[in-house]
Design an enzyme around this catalytic site. Sequence first.
Site, short mmCIF file in Angstrom:
data_model
loop_
_atom_site.label_atom_id
_atom_site.label_comp_id
_atom_site.label_asym_id
_atom_site.label_seq_id
_atom_site.Cartn_x
_atom_site.Cartn_y
_atom_site.Cartn_z
N ASP A 41 0.96 -1.40 0.23
CA ASP A 41 0.30 0.15 0.16
C ASP A 41 0.76 1.22 -0.22
O ASP A 41 1.83 1.49 0.71
CB ASP A 41 -0.98 0.34 1.07
CG ASP A 41 -1.98 0.98 0.88
OD1 ASP A 41 -1.82 2.07 0.77
OD2 ASP A 41 -3.51 0.68 1.56
N THR A 77 -6.87 3.95 -1.43
CA THR A 77 -6.50 2.80 -1.11
C THR A 77 -8.24 2.07 -1.83
O THR A 77 -7.62 0.72 -2.25
CB THR A 77 -6.58 2.43 0.51
OG1 THR A 77 -5.80 3.20 0.29
CG2 THR A 77 -6.55 0.97 0.60
N ASP A 198 2.26 2.38 3.34
CA ASP A 198 0.89 3.45 3.35
C ASP A 198 1.41 4.28 5.02
O ASP A 198 0.97 5.23 4.95
CB ASP A 198 -0.27 2.80 2.86
CG ASP A 198 -1.20 3.85 3.29
OD1 ASP A 198 -1.07 4.87 2.44
OD2 ASP A 198 -2.14 4.11 4.32
N HIS A 202 1.95 7.99 5.97
CA HIS A 202 0.90 9.32 6.06
C HIS A 202 1.61 9.58 7.62
O HIS A 202 1.59 10.83 7.46
CB HIS A 202 -0.16 8.53 6.63
CG HIS A 202 -1.46 8.22 5.91
ND1 HIS A 202 -1.34 9.30 4.95
CD2 HIS A 202 -2.01 7.23 5.18
CE1 HIS A 202 -2.53 8.96 4.06
NE2 HIS A 202 -2.83 7.45 4.45
N ASP A 245 -1.16 0.60 -4.31
CA ASP A 245 -2.48 1.13 -5.36
C ASP A 245 -2.83 2.62 -5.54
O ASP A 245 -3.17 3.07 -6.32
CB ASP A 245 -3.52 1.09 -4.29
CG ASP A 245 -2.93 1.28 -2.91
OD1 ASP A 245 -1.84 1.78 -2.60
OD2 ASP A 245 -4.15 1.87 -1.51
N HIS A 246 -1.81 3.13 -4.60
CA HIS A 246 -1.14 5.13 -5.21
C HIS A 246 0.38 5.03 -4.24
O HIS A 246 0.50 4.92 -4.14
CB HIS A 246 -2.92 5.51 -4.42
CG HIS A 246 -2.58 5.27 -2.82
ND1 HIS A 246 -1.95 6.05 -1.51
CD2 HIS A 246 -3.67 4.41 -2.33
CE1 HIS A 246 -1.83 5.11 -0.90
NE2 HIS A 246 -2.89 4.37 -1.61
N HIS A 347 -2.68 11.01 0.25
CA HIS A 347 -3.22 11.29 -1.21
C HIS A 347 -5.00 11.06 -1.27
O HIS A 347 -5.53 10.68 -0.08
CB HIS A 347 -2.58 9.50 -1.82
CG HIS A 347 -2.94 8.09 -0.59
ND1 HIS A 347 -4.32 7.53 -0.30
CD2 HIS A 347 -2.42 7.87 0.87
CE1 HIS A 347 -4.55 6.75 0.37
NE2 HIS A 347 -3.25 7.00 1.67
P1 AMP Z 1 -5.74 4.78 2.67
O1 AMP Z 1 -5.11 5.41 3.58
O2 AMP Z 1 -6.75 5.68 4.03
O3 AMP Z 1 -6.31 5.20 1.85
O4 AMP Z 1 -6.04 3.28 3.34
C1 AMP Z 1 -5.28 2.46 3.73
C2 AMP Z 1 -5.72 1.71 5.42
O5 AMP Z 1 -6.93 1.41 4.56
C3 AMP Z 1 -4.31 0.61 5.60
O6 AMP Z 1 -3.89 1.38 6.76
C4 AMP Z 1 -5.19 -0.91 5.98
O7 AMP Z 1 -5.06 -0.74 7.25
C5 AMP Z 1 -7.05 -0.11 6.44
N1 AMP Z 1 -7.06 -1.43 5.11
C6 AMP Z 1 -6.94 -2.13 3.69
N2 AMP Z 1 -7.68 -3.71 3.64
C7 AMP Z 1 -8.24 -3.19 4.88
C8 AMP Z 1 -9.32 -4.04 4.77
N3 AMP Z 1 -9.34 -5.59 3.70
N4 AMP Z 1 -9.82 -4.24 5.49
C9 AMP Z 1 -9.58 -2.91 6.19
N5 AMP Z 1 -9.08 -1.96 6.61
C10 AMP Z 1 -8.35 -2.02 5.39
ZN ZN Z 2 -3.52 2.63 0.14
ZN ZN Z 3 -2.58 5.97 3.12
#
Ligand code: AMP
Ligand code: ZN
Ligand code: ZN
Length: 411
Positions: A41, A77, A198, A202, A245-246, A347
Amino acid sequence: MKKGFVYIVFILISFSCSNQKQNLKHKNREDKPYVVMLSMDGFRWDYPEKANTPNLDYIEKTGVRADACIPCFPTKTFPNHYSIATGLYPDHHGIVHNSFYAPDIDKYYSISNIEAVTDSSFYFGEPVWLTAEKQGVKSASYFWVGSETTHDGIFPSYHYAYNSSVSFEERINGVINWLKLPAKDRPHLIMWYIEEPDSKGHDVGPNHPETLNMVEYLDSLVGIFYAQIRELPHSDSINVIITSDHGMSEISKDRVVFLEDFIKKDWCKYIDGDNPIYSVEAKTEYYDTIYHILSKVDHITIWKKSEIPERLHYGSSERVKDFVIVADSSWSILKSSSRKAYSGGTHGYDNQNKDMHAIFYAFGPAFKIGYKHKAINNIDINPLICKILEIYPAKIDGKIENTTQMLQDKN
Ligand code: AMP
Ligand code: ZN
Ligand code: ZN
């Protein structure tokens, strides 16, 4: 008498031939290629240039590296992992943000709400594991977004409920153990996920030594994974894709726009999304006011849903609200000044912003050796996987023509 004898011999020969064909078909499936795809990620396209990544560098020399993997908008994500899986833009697969209200089913989606994440009514399109399973190819997912819910009543043959406390090493073991299963049980498509870099990105930003240390640790895991794949007796049939993913952009407490300085929360019906991208549904009487005010604010862009640039392929879904508001590169948008403004990274920006681009590496029998490919769009990964697995893709936005250059000519 003679005629009857010939007839019996003919039946026996055809029976044994069709049996042989059956056996051959069966044998072929076991010999067919494997695709194992890892997403780390938030692995920005240029981290390997900023950190020491000997294992990814080795894959670049012995396989394929694309200049970048370009995510879909918004560069978050869940929309993007599900785009990689389905080959569809978020508008078409339904996961338009990490959190949103879905008027078509009158439900709220949020990645932190397990009930929503496992509710199949949010998800459209056909993830590639379902395409595989429908065509007799076993699949497995170790935490890929979207695999915790059924699609047409089908899960990947092997899958786990998301649990971020499972160590990355344990995930490697899980994937390798799937590849060690007896041939008839072994999945030919495996998709697995790691939530770094990721998280670090952050916390401290993409240029911080701690993020680059994390990148180096992840690279060492890639090395372990690579070595374990190589030890498998059927390693010559295994294709590996490593992507993300990004990317990640540096933010600062000094570059923040607070929405409440300009508009009132109770002018809005819904404010979906989070820093730096929101989708806002106005109360009818405030539609014009919100647009006029926010279009004059520096460091952000507001689009009416009908005026979102076509290149973003975003806004045809009823889950996207009246306005999309996105910050300029490296700027933050927070709803309220009571929310603490952070430095570090985020992001979600326009996918033309290079900071949002991710890595793409691949190696194995299907891929050219030492081949540098131009940047690819992540919706094109689904048809690439289908091509390697010799299955027909579902109806998707991605196109195989965009990646065939990276494949060996025999493919
Ligand atoms: P974001 O940076 O907010 O776009 O999302 C990243 C977060 O998504 C990560 O820290 C993961 O813990 C969470 N994540 C990834 N896959 C899953 C999943 N299947 N269910 C819940 N959270 C997830
Ligand atoms: Zn992500
Ligand atoms: Zn993120």
